[in-house]
Motif scaffolding. Structure first.
Motif, PDB file in Angstrom:
ATOM      1  N   GLY A 214       0.806  -1.209   0.030  1.00 23.98           N
ATOM      2  CA  GLY A 214      -0.006   0.152  -0.077  1.00 23.98           C
ATOM      3  C   GLY A 214       0.991   1.243   0.013  1.00 23.98           C
ATOM      4  O   GLY A 214       0.260   2.332   0.117  1.00 23.98           O
ATOM      5  N   ARG A 215       1.965   1.098  -0.043  1.00 24.07           N
ATOM      6  CA  ARG A 215       2.903   2.244  -0.190  1.00 24.07           C
ATOM      7  C   ARG A 215       3.586   2.719  -1.440  1.00 24.07           C
ATOM      8  O   ARG A 215       4.466   3.580  -1.367  1.00 24.07           O
ATOM      9  N   ASP A 216       3.041   1.876  -2.291  1.00 28.34           N
ATOM     10  CA  ASP A 216       3.562   2.226  -3.920  1.00 28.34           C
ATOM     11  C   ASP A 216       3.019   3.637  -4.227  1.00 28.34           C
ATOM     12  O   ASP A 216       1.968   4.050  -3.657  1.00 28.34           O
ATOM     13  N   VAL A 217       4.021   4.571  -4.604  1.00 25.46           N
ATOM     14  CA  VAL A 217       3.571   5.710  -4.988  1.00 25.46           C
ATOM     15  C   VAL A 217       3.305   6.050  -6.596  1.00 25.46           C
ATOM     16  O   VAL A 217       4.083   5.666  -7.304  1.00 25.46           O
ATOM     17  N   ARG A 218       2.185   6.657  -6.842  1.00 25.58           N
ATOM     18  CA  ARG A 218       1.624   6.984  -8.121  1.00 25.58           C
ATOM     19  C   ARG A 218       1.092   8.430  -8.323  1.00 25.58           C
ATOM     20  O   ARG A 218       0.889   8.774  -7.534  1.00 25.58           O
ATOM     21  N   ASP A 219       1.231   8.852  -9.857  1.00 25.73           N
ATOM     22  CA  ASP A 219       0.293  10.050  -9.835  1.00 25.73           C
ATOM     23  C   ASP A 219      -0.706   9.767 -10.658  1.00 25.73           C
ATOM     24  O   ASP A 219      -0.843   9.142 -11.623  1.00 25.73           O
ATOM     25  N   ARG A 270     -11.632  -2.588   7.999  1.00 22.25           N
ATOM     26  CA  ARG A 270     -10.355  -3.475   8.281  1.00 22.25           C
ATOM     27  C   ARG A 270      -9.689  -3.731   7.030  1.00 22.25           C
ATOM     28  O   ARG A 270     -10.484  -4.270   6.057  1.00 22.25           O
ATOM     29  N   VAL A 271      -8.253  -3.083   7.171  1.00 23.08           N
ATOM     30  CA  VAL A 271      -7.521  -3.174   5.716  1.00 23.08           C
ATOM     31  C   VAL A 271      -6.183  -4.004   6.060  1.00 23.08           C
ATOM     32  O   VAL A 271      -5.686  -3.964   7.024  1.00 23.08           O
ATOM     33  N   ASP A 272      -6.180  -5.321   5.373  1.00 21.96           N
ATOM     34  CA  ASP A 272      -5.068  -6.202   5.110  1.00 21.96           C
ATOM     35  C   ASP A 272      -4.181  -6.010   3.977  1.00 21.96           C
ATOM     36  O   ASP A 272      -4.861  -6.114   2.802  1.00 21.96           O
ATOM     37  N   TYR A 273      -2.975  -5.740   4.152  1.00 22.94           N
ATOM     38  CA  TYR A 273      -2.170  -5.617   3.160  1.00 22.94           C
ATOM     39  C   TYR A 273      -1.593  -6.856   2.732  1.00 22.94           C
ATOM     40  O   TYR A 273      -0.381  -7.358   3.615  1.00 22.94           O
ATOM     41  N   ASP A 274      -1.742  -7.541   1.660  1.00 26.24           N
ATOM     42  CA  ASP A 274      -1.186  -8.938   1.348  1.00 26.24           C
ATOM     43  C   ASP A 274       0.129  -8.793   0.255  1.00 26.24           C
ATOM     44  O   ASP A 274       0.272  -8.611  -0.705  1.00 26.24           O
ATOM     45  N   THR A 275       1.413  -8.716   1.141  1.00 26.64           N
ATOM     46  CA  THR A 275       2.599  -8.672   0.300  1.00 26.64           C
ATOM     47  C   THR A 275       3.117  -9.897  -0.514  1.00 26.64           C
ATOM     48  O   THR A 275       3.878  -9.585  -1.229  1.00 26.64           O
ATOM     49  N   THR A 276       2.376 -10.998  -0.459  1.00 26.05           N
ATOM     50  CA  THR A 276       2.611 -12.016  -1.413  1.00 26.05           C
ATOM     51  C   THR A 276       2.092 -11.891  -2.684  1.00 26.05           C
ATOM     52  O   THR A 276       2.487 -12.755  -3.408  1.00 26.05           O
ATOM     53  N   LYS A 277       1.133 -11.155  -2.750  1.00 26.28           N
ATOM     54  CA  LYS A 277       0.410 -11.003  -4.225  1.00 26.28           C
ATOM     55  C   LYS A 277       1.447  -9.975  -5.157  1.00 26.28           C
ATOM     56  O   LYS A 277       2.091  -9.362  -4.474  1.00 26.28           O
ATOM     57  N   PRO A 278       1.209 -10.148  -6.318  1.00 26.68           N
ATOM     58  CA  PRO A 278       2.118  -9.541  -7.184  1.00 26.68           C
ATOM     59  C   PRO A 278       2.213  -7.976  -7.120  1.00 26.68           C
ATOM     60  O   PRO A 278       1.127  -7.131  -6.603  1.00 26.68           O
ATOM     61  N   GLN A 279       3.352  -7.183  -7.121  1.00 24.30           N
ATOM     62  CA  GLN A 279       3.501  -5.714  -6.926  1.00 24.30           C
ATOM     63  C   GLN A 279       4.271  -5.230  -8.130  1.00 24.30           C
ATOM     64  O   GLN A 279       5.086  -5.934  -8.660  1.00 24.30           O
ATOM     65  N   MET A 280       3.977  -3.951  -8.394  1.00 19.51           N
ATOM     66  CA  MET A 280       4.690  -3.173  -9.405  1.00 19.51           C
ATOM     67  C   MET A 280       5.967  -2.345  -8.868  1.00 19.51           C
ATOM     68  O   MET A 280       6.133  -2.891  -7.671  1.00 19.51           O
ATOM     69  N   ILE A 281       6.572  -1.248  -9.289  1.00 19.90           N
ATOM     70  CA  ILE A 281       7.457  -0.843  -8.899  1.00 19.90           C
ATOM     71  C   ILE A 281       6.934   0.203  -7.782  1.00 19.90           C
ATOM     72  O   ILE A 281       5.712   0.741  -7.538  1.00 19.90           O
ATOM     73  N   PRO A 282       7.813   0.537  -6.635  1.00 20.94           N
ATOM     74  CA  PRO A 282       7.527   1.300  -5.587  1.00 20.94           C
ATOM     75  C   PRO A 282       6.991   2.611  -5.702  1.00 20.94           C
ATOM     76  O   PRO A 282       6.221   3.189  -5.193  1.00 20.94           O
ATOM     77  N   ILE A 283       7.883   3.323  -6.775  1.00 18.20           N
ATOM     78  CA  ILE A 283       7.599   4.828  -7.166  1.00 18.20           C
ATOM     79  C   ILE A 283       7.574   4.919  -8.592  1.00 18.20           C
ATOM     80  O   ILE A 283       8.470   4.681  -9.142  1.00 18.20           O
ATOM     81  N   ARG A 284       6.632   5.804  -9.105  1.00 21.79           N
ATOM     82  CA  ARG A 284       6.694   5.941 -10.698  1.00 21.79           C
ATOM     83  C   ARG A 284       5.947   7.216 -10.708  1.00 21.79           C
ATOM     84  O   ARG A 284       4.608   7.361 -10.374  1.00 21.79           O
TER      85      ARG A 284
END
Length: 323
Positions: A214-219, A270-284
C-alpha cells in the motif's frame, strides 16, 4: 480545431476513448469510433460506430478513410496480475494494431495522429519524476519491460512518420500517468488499482485485502484533466512532440484508500495488506514541467474531487457498466 472536423477515435469503449468522444462531440466534431468486443457506451446519432479488428490492415484502411484526425486510444490492457503472468498479451496485438493503423492513416493523408503511450515505458528514476528526454536513457523496469518496449517502438514509429519520411504526417505522443474516472475498468479481473479501490469502497467491502504494502507511489490524474491536456497539446503540435500529461502529485495506495473511505463515510474498515501478491515498482512519477512551460497545461482537479466524482459515477452507473 474540431468544429466540423472528421475525427476517428480508435478504442471507443476505453476510459480515454469514451471520455474523449464526449468532449469532441461538445466541440462539434464528426466522430467515427471503433468497436471490437464491447458494445458502445454512448448512444448518440452523431457517432459513426464501426466494428473492426485493428490487427487487420484492411479494417484499418476502411476505418480511416476520409478522416482528418486520428486518436489511437485502442490497446490491450489489464492489471498487475495479467501483466506479470501473460506479458506478451500487451505486446503482440498492440504492435499489430499500432503499425497497421498508423500506416493506414498515412496512406489516407490524415492531417494529424495522436498515440497514447505510457509512463511505464520510462527507465528507473528512483523517487525523482522522470522527464520526457529520459525515455530512452535505459531499459524500462523489468516488470514493465514487454509493454514498455512496445510503447517505445510505437513512439519511434510516430517520430518516423512525422520527421523521417516525405511527405510527413504530424504525430503527437502523449505519456499519461495513472488516469482514473468515469468509464474506467471496474471489473476485478482487469481493473487498475484506483478503479478497484473505488469499486470495493462503493460496495462496502469489509474487511478489505489489498495487494502489496500500500506504499507504492503513483501520480493519479482525473480523466477530464487528462483530456484537457491531450487536446491542448494536440492542437499546438505542428510536426511531432512527446509530452507527459499528469497531475504532478504523488500519492500512495494507502492515501487513495483512506481518502475514498473518508469521502464515503464508511467508518472503521479493516484493511489487510497482502505482500505475497504481485506488486509493481514502488515509485513511478513523471515530470510535468514541460507540459506547463511549453503548452500551458496544468491539471486542475484535486485527488479528493476526482475520487468523489468517480465514486458517485460508479454508484450511479458502475454496477451495470459492462467492464
Amino acid at each position: 480545431m474540431f468544429d466540423g472536423a472528421r475525427v476517428l477515435v480508435a478504442g471507443s469503449t476505453g476510459l480515454i476513448g469514451v471520455n474523449l468522444i464526449q468532449r469532441l462531440l461538445r466541440e462539434g466534431a464528426n466522430v467515427r469510433a471503433t468497436l471490437y468486443r464491447n458494445p458502445a457506451l454512448i448512444q448518440d446519432d452523431r457517432i459513426d460506430y464501426r466494428t473492426v479488428d485493428l490487427t487487420s490492415a484492411e479494417d484499418c484502411r476502411r476505418v480511416v478513410e476520409g478522416v482528418d484526425y486520428v486518436f489511437m486510444c485502442a490497446a490491450n490492457t489489464s492489471g498487475a496480475a495479467v501483466m506479470q503472468n501473460s506479458p506478451l498479451s500487451h505486446v503482440t496485438p498492440n504492435v499489430l494494431m499500432n503499425t497497421q493503423l498508423m500506416q493506414a492513416a498515412y496512406d489516407a493523408k490524415v492531417r494529424k495522429y495522436c498515440f497514447i503511450s505510457s509512463s511505464a515505458a520510462y527507465p528507473p528514476s528512483d523517487d525523482r519524476p522522470v522527464r520526457e528526454d529520459e525515455m530512452f536513457a535505459g531499459d524500462p523496469y523489468d516488470v514493465y519491460f514487454p509493454v514498455g518496449w512496445m510503447k517505445r517502438y510505437v513512439e519511434v514509429l510516430c517520430r518516423m512518420y512525422a520527421e523521417k519520411i516525405r511527405p510527413p504526417m504530424p504525430t503527437v505522443v502523449i505519456r499519461p500517468s495513472n488516469i482514473y474516472g468515469p468509464f474506467d475498468k471496474f471489473d476485478p479481473k482487469t481493473s487498475h488499482v484506483t478503479a478497484a479501490l473505488v469499486r470495493r469502497v462503493a460496495t462496502g467491502e469489509n474487511p478489505m485485502s489489498i495487494w502489496g504494502t500500500g506504499r507504492d507511489v503513483r501520480d493519479l490524474i482525473y480523466v477530464d484533466d487528462f483530456i484537457d491536456g491531450m487536446l491542448t497539446v494536440f492542437r499546438a503540435v505542428e510536426t511531432h512532440d512527446a509530452v507527459n500529461i499528469a497531475s504532478g502529485v504523488g500519492v500512495t495506495v494507502r492515501q487513495v484508500l483512506e481518502e475514498l473511505i473518508d469521502i464515503d463515510g464508511l467508518g472503521d474498515v479493516r484493511v489487510d495488506y497482502d505482500t505475497t501478491k504481485p506488486q509493481m515498482i514502488p515509485i513511478r512519477l513523471i515530470d510535468t514541467a514541460y507540459a506547463e512551460e511549453r503548452y500551458g497545461f496544468r491539471a486542475k482537479t484535486s485527488l479528493r474531487d476526482g475520487l468523489s466524482r468517480t465514486l458517485d459515477w460508479y454508484r450511479r452507473h458502475g454496477r451495470t457498466h459492462p467492464r
